[in-house]
Enzyme design. Structure first.
Site, short mmCIF file in Angstrom:
data_model
loop_
_atom_site.label_atom_id
_atom_site.label_comp_id
_atom_site.label_asym_id
_atom_site.label_seq_id
_atom_site.Cartn_x
_atom_site.Cartn_y
_atom_site.Cartn_z
N TYR A 17 -14.60 -1.85 9.97
CA TYR A 17 -13.19 -1.49 10.02
C TYR A 17 -12.57 -1.91 11.35
CZ TYR A 17 -8.99 1.44 9.89
OH TYR A 17 -7.69 1.90 9.93
N GLY B 205 0.80 -1.22 0.00
CA GLY B 205 0.00 0.00 0.00
C GLY B 205 0.83 1.27 0.00
N SER C 105 1.20 3.62 -2.55
CA SER C 105 0.92 4.67 -3.53
C SER C 105 0.57 5.99 -2.86
CB SER C 105 -0.22 4.24 -4.47
OG SER C 105 -1.41 4.01 -3.75
#
Length: 283
Positions: A154, A11, A13
């Site tokens: 989450y 992850g 980016s």
């Protein structure tokens, strides 16, 4: 830190992952920076170049929800760098809502990215970390310690990750691998913007939960308006990578420490880890 050490980070980016990749490269690590779409690596490479570390960034495609993608990326990385010395599980996705209104699909999607993706990356990389006596760092959240309203999916995923890593830590330590979780609070990054939440529509669809949801969103927006930067949070990740004796659990800010301390008397996880080590002692 020896220049030959290699860390794979998921992850990268945007957000914490991007900042951690740049920070680790600047600290001397060779960084396998993974992301679902390598076409989005421009900002990462530009920021690494600005600090003279672009040569240490090696971009690979990796989708944490795709086991074949994980296996392929790990195989390429380990072949190119003769193994791995560390892994940072960072990729994640948020979801806002409540189960009665949202149904099961958002829950399953959150678990796929935030929990099963972490487990699959861990499974694929543990043999290499065991060989190097390396370390496994996972970016969780204060939401993995304290359940928060309208973050059921989450928080459930992050609670699961924290439980998985806490259970794994003593087992991994028995074969020379150090496991740590890093718990940010609110972080000003694209993580929030990337959810593309239509707030009025979300509140309208919440029915009887609408007023409470609006109150939560108002507070959350205020919190993220005063949030820690991604670079500040990522600095903690790099500190854990570099530490001679990293803790199991570490927060990225004083606020996060205070928030988790409201639930955890054992803030750094040392008491639980000492107990688990005793359980695994051979006689």
């Amino acid at each position: 830190m020896a220049a030959s050490k290699t860390v794979l980070i998921t992850g990268t980016s945007t957000g914490i992952g991007l900042a951690a990749a740049v920070g680790a490269a600047r600290a001397g690590w060779d960084v396998v920076a993974t992301m679902r779409d390598p076409g989005k690596a421009g900002r990462l490479l530009a920021e690494a170049g600005a600090v003279g570390a672009a040569g240490r960034i090696h971009v690979e495609r990796l989708d944490v929800t795709d086991a074949a993608s994980i296996a392929s990326a790990v195989a390429r990385a380990t072949a190119a760098h003769d193994g791995l010395d560390a892994v940072v599980n960072n990729a994640g996705a948020g979801v806002v809502g409540t189960i009665e209104v949202g149904g099961m699909e958002p829950v399953r999607a959150a678990m796929e990215v935030n929990y099963f993706g972490v487990v699959e990356v861990t499974r694929a990389t543990m043999p290499h970390l065991r060989a190097s006596k390396g370390r496994l760092v996972t970016v969780t959240s204060v939401g993995g310690v304290v359940g928060q309203p309208f973050n059921e999916a989450y928080c459930a995923a992050k609670f699961a990750v924290e439980g998985f890593m806490e259970a794994l830590a003593s087992v991994a330590a028995a074969v020379g691998v150090r496991v740590s979780v890093v718990e940010p609070g609110a972080v000003a990054s694209e993580f929030v913007a990337s959810q593309r939440i239509d707030i009025p529509a979300l509140v309208a669809e919440a029915g009887p939960y609408g007023p409470a949801l609006q109150s939560y969103i108002d507070r959350a927006l205020q919190s993220f308006g005063n949030a820690q930067s991604a670079e500040e949070a990522a600095a903690t990740v790099v500190e854990v990578l570099e530490a001679e004796d990293p803790p199991f659990r570490v927060q990225t800010s004083e606020w996060a420490r205070g928030f988790t301390a409201s639930k955890l008397a054992d803030v750094d996880g040392s008491a639980v880890q000492a107990m688990m080590a005793q359980w695994l002692e051979t006689r």
